[in-house]
Scaffold this motif. Structure first.
Motif, PDB file in Angstrom:
ATOM      1  N   ASP A 111       4.731  10.724  -2.716  1.00 34.96           N
ATOM      2  CA  ASP A 111       5.385  10.092  -2.030  1.00 34.96           C
ATOM      3  C   ASP A 111       3.939   9.494  -0.562  1.00 34.96           C
ATOM      4  N   GLU A 112       3.540  10.936  -0.466  1.00 33.78           N
ATOM      5  CA  GLU A 112       2.369  10.336   0.546  1.00 33.78           C
ATOM      6  C   GLU A 112       0.858   9.438   0.030  1.00 33.78           C
ATOM      7  N   ARG A 121       2.428   6.261   0.694  1.00 41.35           N
ATOM      8  CA  ARG A 121       1.981   5.867   1.392  1.00 41.35           C
ATOM      9  C   ARG A 121       0.557   5.306   2.672  1.00 41.35           C
ATOM     10  N   ARG A 122       0.041   6.589   1.972  1.00 34.12           N
ATOM     11  CA  ARG A 122      -1.713   6.481   2.630  1.00 34.12           C
ATOM     12  C   ARG A 122      -2.133   4.934   1.873  1.00 34.12           C
ATOM     13  N   ARG A 162      -0.525   2.319   1.622  1.00 35.99           N
ATOM     14  CA  ARG A 162      -0.234   1.157   2.534  1.00 35.99           C
ATOM     15  C   ARG A 162      -0.614   1.573   4.130  1.00 35.99           C
ATOM     16  N   ARG A 163      -0.989   1.670   4.259  1.00 34.93           N
ATOM     17  CA  ARG A 163      -1.743   1.780   5.782  1.00 34.93           C
ATOM     18  C   ARG A 163      -3.208   1.755   5.628  1.00 34.93           C
TER      19      ARG A 163
END
Length: 169
Positions: A74-75, A78-79, A81-82
């Protein structure tokens, strides 16, 4: 006796105390650095707290590995995408944290060179190799954790080990 004790389900505190080092080891092998490991362990323990309500007694290590791996994945998503974070305005004023005892222990069990090579593996191979060679899960448990067939697990572990051999040669 509490209902959870009667069913063989440990409390969150018991899980944290008994399996904290195990979670830390899995997290450290997946992330390769102390800061991300601490975040991963913290998020894993938060998910364990909510997940204990539905936990069915079985392989606690397998269940915790699955949660830790899912938090890691999940992390990573998320990384991706940012945007990349900028350095602080005065990076020289940032004081690095002292090494924790767990980090020292983790560093002793695997050389920095091997850990760096593991960290450089593509995520799907790194996870499979860590769950097999560090955690000691069976191919079936890894397949269940990653929700992939055993053949895929074997392939990822084989290819991951080959990449490690090349990187360490």
């Amino acid at each position: 006796m509490r209902d959870t004790e009667e069913q063989g389900v440990p409390t969150w505190e018991e899980v944290a105390r008994k399996y904290g080092r195990f979670i830390y080891t899995v997290a450290y092998r997946l992330t390769g650095n102390e800061e991300d490991t601490r975040d991963l362990v913290q998020e894993t323990l938060l998910r364990v707290r909510t997940g204990l309500r539905t936990y069915k007694p079985g392989s606690m290590e397998g269940w915790l590995s699955r949660i830790t791996t899912n938090v890691f994945l999940d992390e990573m998503r998320r990384r991706k995408r940012r945007p990349v974070e900028l350095l602080p305005e005065e990076p020289d004023r940032v004081i690095p944290a002292a090494s924790a005892a767990d980090e020292a222990l983790a560093a002793e069990t695997i050389s920095e060179e091997v850990q760096a090579a593991v960290t450089r593996l593509p995520e799907e191979f790194r996870i499979a190799v860590v769950l097999s060679d560090v955690v000691g899960l069976s191919y079936a448990e890894i397949g269940e954790t990653l929700d992939v067939p055993i053949g895929t697990v074997r392939s990822r572990i084989h290819r991951g080990r080959m990449m490690l051999r090349v990187a360490l040669a």
